[in-house]
Design an enzyme around this catalytic site. Structure first.
Site, PDB file in Angstrom:
ATOM      1  N   HIS A  18      -4.153  -1.016  -3.087  1.00  8.69           N
ATOM      2  CA  HIS A  18      -5.061  -1.627  -2.103  1.00  8.69           C
ATOM      3  C   HIS A  18      -4.449  -2.929  -1.564  1.00  8.69           C
ATOM      4  CE1 HIS A  18      -9.247  -2.547  -0.615  1.00  8.69           C
ATOM      5  NE2 HIS A  18      -8.728  -3.769  -0.621  1.00  8.69           N
ATOM      6  N   GLU A  19      -3.989  -3.779  -2.467  1.00  6.66           N
ATOM      7  CA  GLU A  19      -3.418  -5.067  -2.046  1.00  6.66           C
ATOM      8  C   GLU A  19      -2.084  -4.894  -1.324  1.00  6.66           C
ATOM      9  OE1 GLU A  19      -5.219  -7.737  -1.983  1.00  6.66           O
ATOM     10  OE2 GLU A  19      -6.829  -6.695  -3.043  1.00  6.66           O
ATOM     11  N   HIS A  22      -2.759  -4.241   2.263  1.00  2.00           N
ATOM     12  CA  HIS A  22      -2.996  -5.511   2.971  1.00  2.00           C
ATOM     13  C   HIS A  22      -1.674  -6.216   3.260  1.00  2.00           C
ATOM     14  CE1 HIS A  22      -7.275  -5.334   2.765  1.00  2.00           C
ATOM     15  NE2 HIS A  22      -7.378  -5.595   1.471  1.00  2.00           N
TER      16      HIS A  22
END
Length: 116
Positions: A18-19, A22
């Site tokens: 997820h990170e 980003h």
């Protein structure tokens, strides 16, 4: 990363993915502005959709039971939760931004060929 209480390797892996999505978004967009609700919403949509964060099994463990449409509902819920932490995005602005960018960002699977 606000996930200091992870105990299962699968959860750690999902949060890292997820990170990293980003981070990918931050690198590929020269003008990405995290204070812009639409920019933030787009990255959250992509991260929620592509990381497996909204997989059916994870949703069941969170207590959300829905057969059809669970993944998009989950992504929307988690985008709003994240944008609620952005001091530049009111609830109304966050919802409007998410809806405005939804189709484009949900269907953007880069750096993957397709959503996992």
């Amino acid at each position: 990363m606000c996930s200091n209480h992870l105990t299962i390797q699968d959860e750690v892996t999902q949060v890292v993915i997820h990170e990293l999505i980003h981070a990918y978004d931050d690198c590929r967009a020269a003008n990405l502005d995290w204070t812009n609700c639409a920019h933030h919403a787009c990255s959250e949509i992509r991260a929620g959709h592509l990381s497996g964060d909204c997989h059916y099994k994870r949703e069941l463990l969170r207590g959300f039971v829905k057969i059809r449409g669970h993944e998009q509902d989950c992504v929307r819920r988690r985008v709003m939760k994240s944008l609620a932490c952005n001091p530049y995005c009111s609830q109304a602005a966050a919802k409007d931004a998410m809806e405005a960018v939804w189709d484009t960002c949900y269907n953007d699977t880069k750096p993957f060929d397709r959503a996992p």
